[in-house]
Design a protein around this motif. Structure first.
Motif, PDB file in Angstrom:
ATOM      1  N   ARG A 133       0.943  11.240  17.380  1.00 52.55           N
ATOM      2  CA  ARG A 133      -0.303  11.274  16.614  1.00 52.55           C
ATOM      3  C   ARG A 133      -1.305  12.300  17.123  1.00 52.55           C
ATOM      4  NH1 ARG A 133      -2.087   7.591  12.861  1.00 52.55           N
ATOM      5  NH2 ARG A 133       0.095   7.622  12.308  1.00 52.55           N
ATOM      6  N   HIS A 165      -1.615  10.062   9.532  1.00 50.64           N
ATOM      7  CA  HIS A 165      -1.692   9.022   8.482  1.00 50.64           C
ATOM      8  C   HIS A 165      -3.101   8.858   7.940  1.00 50.64           C
ATOM      9  CE1 HIS A 165      -0.518   5.220   6.407  1.00 50.64           C
ATOM     10  NE2 HIS A 165       0.529   6.006   6.212  1.00 50.64           N
ATOM     11  N   ASN A 172       5.429  -2.619   8.175  1.00 49.81           N
ATOM     12  CA  ASN A 172       4.757  -1.328   8.344  1.00 49.81           C
ATOM     13  C   ASN A 172       5.500  -0.491   9.377  1.00 49.81           C
ATOM     14  OD1 ASN A 172       3.774  -1.952  11.042  1.00 49.81           O
ATOM     15  ND2 ASN A 172       2.258  -3.287  10.076  1.00 49.81           N
ATOM     16  N   GLY A 180       3.660  -5.982  13.060  1.00 46.81           N
ATOM     17  CA  GLY A 180       4.583  -5.107  12.330  1.00 46.81           C
ATOM     18  C   GLY A 180       4.522  -5.304  10.832  1.00 46.81           C
ATOM     19  N   PHE A 181       3.615  -6.203  10.392  1.00 53.18           N
ATOM     20  CA  PHE A 181       3.498  -6.449   8.948  1.00 53.18           C
ATOM     21  C   PHE A 181       2.052  -6.281   8.492  1.00 53.18           C
ATOM     22  CE2 PHE A 181       7.649  -7.838   7.634  1.00 53.18           C
ATOM     23  CZ  PHE A 181       8.240  -8.228   8.816  1.00 53.18           C
ATOM     24  N   ASP A 195       5.275  -0.020  12.371  1.00 55.66           N
ATOM     25  CA  ASP A 195       5.526  -0.555  13.714  1.00 55.66           C
ATOM     26  C   ASP A 195       6.656  -1.565  13.762  1.00 55.66           C
ATOM     27  OD1 ASP A 195       2.109  -0.162  14.043  1.00 55.66           O
ATOM     28  OD2 ASP A 195       3.570   0.752  15.406  1.00 55.66           O
ATOM     29  N   HIS A 255      -0.870  -3.977   6.032  1.00 54.26           N
ATOM     30  CA  HIS A 255      -1.459  -2.639   6.185  1.00 54.26           C
ATOM     31  C   HIS A 255      -2.699  -2.567   5.312  1.00 54.26           C
ATOM     32  CE1 HIS A 255      -1.813   1.732   6.399  1.00 54.26           C
ATOM     33  NE2 HIS A 255      -0.963   1.670   7.410  1.00 54.26           N
ATOM     34  N   ARG A 256      -3.727  -1.852   5.808  1.00 58.45           N
ATOM     35  CA  ARG A 256      -4.956  -1.736   5.043  1.00 58.45           C
ATOM     36  C   ARG A 256      -4.721  -0.953   3.740  1.00 58.45           C
ATOM     37  NH1 ARG A 256     -10.114  -1.852   6.790  1.00 58.45           N
ATOM     38  NH2 ARG A 256      -9.531  -3.867   7.662  1.00 58.45           N
ATOM     39  N   LYS A 273      -1.566 -13.452  12.952  1.00 58.75           N
ATOM     40  CA  LYS A 273      -1.056 -12.211  12.365  1.00 58.75           C
ATOM     41  C   LYS A 273       0.380 -11.981  12.863  1.00 58.75           C
ATOM     42  CE  LYS A 273      -4.699 -10.796  10.040  1.00 58.75           C
ATOM     43  NZ  LYS A 273      -5.778  -9.986  10.525  1.00 58.75           N
ATOM     44  N   ILE A 274       1.261 -11.608  11.940  1.00 54.54           N
ATOM     45  CA  ILE A 274       2.648 -11.297  12.295  1.00 54.54           C
ATOM     46  C   ILE A 274       2.736  -9.795  12.562  1.00 54.54           C
ATOM     47  CG2 ILE A 274       5.057 -11.406  11.524  1.00 54.54           C
ATOM     48  CD1 ILE A 274       3.811 -13.568   9.421  1.00 54.54           C
ATOM     49  N   LYS A 311       0.871 -11.269  -1.319  1.00 55.46           N
ATOM     50  CA  LYS A 311      -0.432 -10.784  -0.824  1.00 55.46           C
ATOM     51  C   LYS A 311      -0.360  -9.313  -0.430  1.00 55.46           C
ATOM     52  CE  LYS A 311      -2.817 -13.740   1.867  1.00 55.46           C
ATOM     53  NZ  LYS A 311      -3.110 -14.717   2.957  1.00 55.46           N
ATOM     54  N   ARG A 326       7.557   4.738   5.954  1.00 57.66           N
ATOM     55  CA  ARG A 326       8.030   5.080   7.303  1.00 57.66           C
ATOM     56  C   ARG A 326       8.923   3.967   7.861  1.00 57.66           C
ATOM     57  NH1 ARG A 326       2.136   5.840   9.656  1.00 57.66           N
ATOM     58  NH2 ARG A 326       1.995   3.895   8.480  1.00 57.66           N
ATOM     59  N   LEU A 357      -3.806  -4.247  16.856  1.00 62.51           N
ATOM     60  CA  LEU A 357      -3.913  -4.184  15.386  1.00 62.51           C
ATOM     61  C   LEU A 357      -3.550  -2.791  14.877  1.00 62.51           C
ATOM     62  CD1 LEU A 357      -7.120  -6.231  14.448  1.00 62.51           C
ATOM     63  CD2 LEU A 357      -4.751  -6.995  14.693  1.00 62.51           C
ATOM     64  N   HIS A 358      -3.435  -1.839  15.778  1.00 57.41           N
ATOM     65  CA  HIS A 358      -3.167  -0.438  15.392  1.00 57.41           C
ATOM     66  C   HIS A 358      -1.864   0.002  16.065  1.00 57.41           C
ATOM     67  CE1 HIS A 358      -3.842   3.576  14.070  1.00 57.41           C
ATOM     68  NE2 HIS A 358      -4.830   3.952  14.835  1.00 57.41           N
TER      69      HIS A 358
HETATM   70  C1  SDX Z   1      -0.827   0.985  12.080  1.00 61.70           C
HETATM   71  O1  SDX Z   1      -4.429   2.585   9.096  1.00 61.70           O
HETATM   72  C2  SDX Z   1      -3.280   3.165   9.346  1.00 61.70           C
HETATM   73  O2  SDX Z   1      -2.825   4.049   8.680  1.00 61.70           O
HETATM   74  C3  SDX Z   1      -2.575   2.613  10.584  1.00 61.70           C
HETATM   75  C4  SDX Z   1      -1.171   3.128  10.806  1.00 61.70           C
HETATM   76  C5  SDX Z   1      -1.170   4.601  11.128  1.00 61.70           C
HETATM   77  O3  SDX Z   1      -0.131   5.255  10.907  1.00 61.70           O
HETATM   78  O4  SDX Z   1      -2.145   5.064  11.744  1.00 61.70           O
HETATM   79  O5  SDX Z   1      -0.379   2.902   9.653  1.00 61.70           O
HETATM   80  C6  SDX Z   1      -0.519   2.438  11.996  1.00 61.70           C
HETATM   81  O6  SDX Z   1      -1.791   0.630  12.703  1.00 61.70           O
HETATM   82  C7  SDX Z   1       0.027   0.001  11.333  1.00 61.70           C
HETATM   83  C8  SDX Z   1      -0.513  -1.461  11.453  1.00 61.70           C
HETATM   84  C9  SDX Z   1       0.014  -2.048  12.780  1.00 61.70           C
HETATM   85  N1  SDX Z   1      -0.598  -3.352  13.022  1.00 61.70           N
HETATM   86  C10 SDX Z   1       0.097  -4.499  12.903  1.00 61.70           C
HETATM   87  O7  SDX Z   1       1.265  -4.566  12.537  1.00 61.70           O
HETATM   88  C11 SDX Z   1      -0.691  -5.749  13.286  1.00 61.70           C
HETATM   89  C12 SDX Z   1      -0.509  -6.831  12.230  1.00 61.70           C
HETATM   90  N2  SDX Z   1      -1.149  -6.400  10.983  1.00 61.70           N
HETATM   91  C13 SDX Z   1      -2.460  -6.925  10.692  1.00 61.70           C
HETATM   92  O8  SDX Z   1      -3.285  -7.074  11.818  1.00 61.70           O
HETATM   93  C14 SDX Z   1      -3.101  -6.284   9.468  1.00 61.70           C
HETATM   94  O9  SDX Z   1      -2.159  -6.252   8.478  1.00 61.70           O
HETATM   95  C15 SDX Z   1      -3.755  -4.927   9.581  1.00 61.70           C
HETATM   96  C16 SDX Z   1      -4.755  -4.874  10.656  1.00 61.70           C
HETATM   97  C17 SDX Z   1      -2.734  -3.876   9.785  1.00 61.70           C
HETATM   98  C18 SDX Z   1      -4.462  -4.654   8.250  1.00 61.70           C
HETATM   99  O10 SDX Z   1      -5.278  -5.720   8.063  1.00 61.70           O
HETATM  100  P1  SDX Z   1      -6.412  -5.743   6.944  1.00 61.70           P
HETATM  101  O11 SDX Z   1      -6.205  -4.713   5.907  1.00 61.70           O
HETATM  102  O12 SDX Z   1      -7.715  -5.768   7.645  1.00 61.70           O
HETATM  103  O13 SDX Z   1      -6.087  -7.108   6.241  1.00 61.70           O
HETATM  104  P2  SDX Z   1      -6.832  -8.407   6.593  1.00 61.70           P
HETATM  105  O14 SDX Z   1      -6.806  -8.658   8.077  1.00 61.70           O
HETATM  106  O15 SDX Z   1      -8.137  -8.366   5.894  1.00 61.70           O
HETATM  107  O16 SDX Z   1      -5.875  -9.491   5.926  1.00 61.70           O
HETATM  108  C19 SDX Z   1      -5.902  -9.702   4.523  1.00 61.70           C
HETATM  109  C20 SDX Z   1      -5.129 -11.012   4.342  1.00 61.70           C
HETATM  110  C21 SDX Z   1      -5.616 -12.107   5.306  1.00 61.70           C
HETATM  111  O17 SDX Z   1      -5.294 -13.364   4.699  1.00 61.70           O
HETATM  112  P3  SDX Z   1      -6.515 -14.213   4.021  1.00 61.70           P
HETATM  113  O18 SDX Z   1      -7.518 -14.510   5.139  1.00 61.70           O
HETATM  114  O19 SDX Z   1      -7.103 -13.314   2.956  1.00 61.70           O
HETATM  115  O20 SDX Z   1      -5.811 -15.438   3.483  1.00 61.70           O
HETATM  116  O21 SDX Z   1      -3.751 -10.784   4.704  1.00 61.70           O
HETATM  117  C22 SDX Z   1      -3.424 -11.552   5.860  1.00 61.70           C
HETATM  118  C23 SDX Z   1      -4.741 -11.935   6.523  1.00 61.70           C
HETATM  119  O22 SDX Z   1      -4.589 -13.119   7.277  1.00 61.70           O
HETATM  120  N3  SDX Z   1      -2.658 -10.681   6.750  1.00 61.70           N
HETATM  121  C24 SDX Z   1      -1.675 -11.103   7.527  1.00 61.70           C
HETATM  122  C25 SDX Z   1      -1.198  -9.971   8.183  1.00 61.70           C
HETATM  123  N4  SDX Z   1      -1.908  -8.900   7.808  1.00 61.70           N
HETATM  124  C26 SDX Z   1      -2.818  -9.345   6.916  1.00 61.70           C
HETATM  125  N5  SDX Z   1      -1.169 -12.374   7.703  1.00 61.70           N
HETATM  126  C27 SDX Z   1      -0.135 -12.464   8.594  1.00 61.70           C
HETATM  127  N6  SDX Z   1       0.360 -11.386   9.268  1.00 61.70           N
HETATM  128  C28 SDX Z   1      -0.129 -10.155   9.091  1.00 61.70           C
HETATM  129  N7  SDX Z   1       0.393  -9.113   9.769  1.00 61.70           N
END
Ligand code: SDX
Length: 380
Positions: A341, A188, A314, A259-260, A316, A262-263, A256-257, A309, A271, A222-223
């Motif tokens: 991976r 990815h 995602n 499974g939801f 996961d 993505h950067r 953070k919720i 937003k 997927r 987070l990953h």
């Molecule tokens: C993977 O990079 C890849 O490609 C990874 C991956 C791969 O195949 O390798 O795709 C696999 O890691 C998928 C991601 C799995 N992680 C999760 O499901 C954990 C929950 N997700 C979050 O932690 C978050 O969405 C990330 C870490 C995945 C991405 O975060 P970002 O891009 O750093 O976004 P951010 O933390 O800067 O949030 C931006 C805004 C914030 O709100 P504000 O402060 O601006 O008001 O979005 C909100 C965040 O609070 N937000 C969420 C959220 N993810 C972002 N709010 C609630 N739940 C969430 N999951």
């Protein structure tokens, strides 16, 4: 002297390499491996064929694929000394820590660093792709005090892994669904664990240390660790009626919720869509799972509350429901992500090692200067 650029935390959206391995369009929800859409590979390919494509850049001929599959079969077993080492691991340890330790231990046996030797590179690829599943399954058995289940050469890659978990040969549909899960998780672009692998490989260390670095990075919630957390979340929610209050609480308390979000993807991860279909296929054949009803309601409410937003399901979010139906323990979900991976990490390792250039970013210093050294009586 390179000019110092503006400070970008964590290199967010900063290109750190050129790569031809995979491509993501986060606005359109597109993922391609070596230019082939993930949907086509999920439907038509196998994990080992996709691994070959990712690492060597071309789809193998029938003969090349057969040779690759046979090499993998031949190298599935792990040294008895690695198994003995695993016997000393605490049974309460997380399988990702066991995997990171045993992946690094492979370097004790095979660490020669002939990085300009294509035979050495192929050997390292085969050993890691072949042995990582065996190590994951071995720790699962051994932490319960049982002998590890030996790999069977008459079984294909995914059938053999599921067999090593239970000593039962899985239904063909289960093995095929699992193999597609590995395809979906294989690569990815520049995710955190791949970047970690590249920083490590940029020092020209051995590939076993590279993979150990990447496993440690993937383990975080987070990953790659999110898939396990999703099931814990569904269990905590407990019913469809509890979904909305749960989500509202998360939003109010900025939790953070899992499974939801993505950067890169600002729409539903392609997927996740495929994994949802796989889950439904298993439910048809093997019976429904009430967690799926909770998951559907959860996805609906999150989209309603956070879709604006760009926060969608995602990779996961649905993977855990597939593994749960296959009877896989939740703490093996992230090791399974790692099994897949390794293909992407090795593809980037092979693509990059000829660069011969160490990754060494800079920083913005925000500390003090010229402070005096104080004796104990002047401190505190
Ligand atoms: C993977 O990079 C890849 O490609 C990874 C991956 C791969 O195949 O390798 O795709 C696999 O890691 C998928 C991601 C799995 N992680 C999760 O499901 C954990 C929950 N997700 C979050 O932690 C978050 O969405 C990330 C870490 C995945 C991405 O975060 P970002 O891009 O750093 O976004 P951010 O933390 O800067 O949030 C931006 C805004 C914030 O709100 P504000 O402060 O601006 O008001 O979005 C909100 C965040 O609070 N937000 C969420 C959220 N993810 C972002 N709010 C609630 N739940 C969430 N999951």
């Amino acid at each position: 002297m390179t000019a110092v650029c503006e400070y970008i935390p964590g290199l967010e959206n900063i290109p750190v390499a050129e790569s031809a391995i995979s491509y993501v369009d986060g606005q359109k929800g597109v993922l391609e491996y070596r230019g082939i859409p993930i949907e086509e590979l999920a439907q038509k390919s196998t994990f080992l064929e996709t691994t070959y494509l990712l690492i060597w850049g071309v789809l193998p001929t029938k003969e090349e694929l057969a040779a690759f599959e046979n090499e993998i079969r031949f190298h599935r077993r792990i040294k008895y000394r690695i198994r003995d080492m695993m016997k000393c691991f605490p049974e309460t340890g997380h399988p990702m820590d066991a995997l990171q330790t045993s992946a690094a231990a492979l370097g004790l046996f095979y660490s020669r660093r002939a990085l300009n030797d294509s035979h050495y590179i192929r050997e390292a690829v085969v050993r890691l792709i072949a042995k990582i599943p065996t190590m994951v399954a071995a720790f699962k058995s051994m932490r319960k005090g049982n002998d590890p289940i030996q790999p069977r050469d008459d079984l294909d890659y995914s059938t053999n892994f599921l067999y090593m978990l239970t000593e039962r040969i899985p239904e063909p549909v289960a093995a095929r669904v699992f193999d597609v899960c590995l395809i979906l998780h294989a690569e990815h672009t520049m995710n955190a664990s791949t970047f970690s692998a590249m920083v490590t490989s940029s020092t020209l260390t051995d590939p076993y240390g590279v993979i150990a670095s990447a496993v440690g990075t993937l383990a975080g919630p987070l990953h790659g660790g999110a898939n396990e957390e999703v099931i814990d979340m569904l269990e905590a929610i407990g019913s469809v009626e509890n979904v909305r209050p749960y989500i509202e609480d998360c939003i109010t308390n900025k939790k953070k919720i899992m499974g939801f979000g993505h950067r890169v993807y600002k729409v539903k991860d392609p997927r996740a869509t495929i994994l949802q279909g796989l889950a439904e296929r298993l439910f048809e054949q093997m019976g429904h799972d009430r967690f799926y009803d909770i998951a559907l309601e959860l996805e609906k409410v999150v989209e309603e509350k956070l879709g604006h937003k760009g926060i969608y399901a995602n990779v996961d979010f649905y993977s855990g429901l597939v593994y749960r139906k296959l009877g896989i323990p939740t703490d093996l979900y992230t090791p399974i992500f790692a099994i897949a991976r390794v293909a992407g990490w090795l593809a980037h390792w092979r693509e990059q090692i000829s660069e011969n250039r160490i990754f060494r970013p800079t920083q913005v210093y925000v500390g003090e200067h010229s402070r005096p050294y104080l004796p104990f009586h002047d401190r505190g």
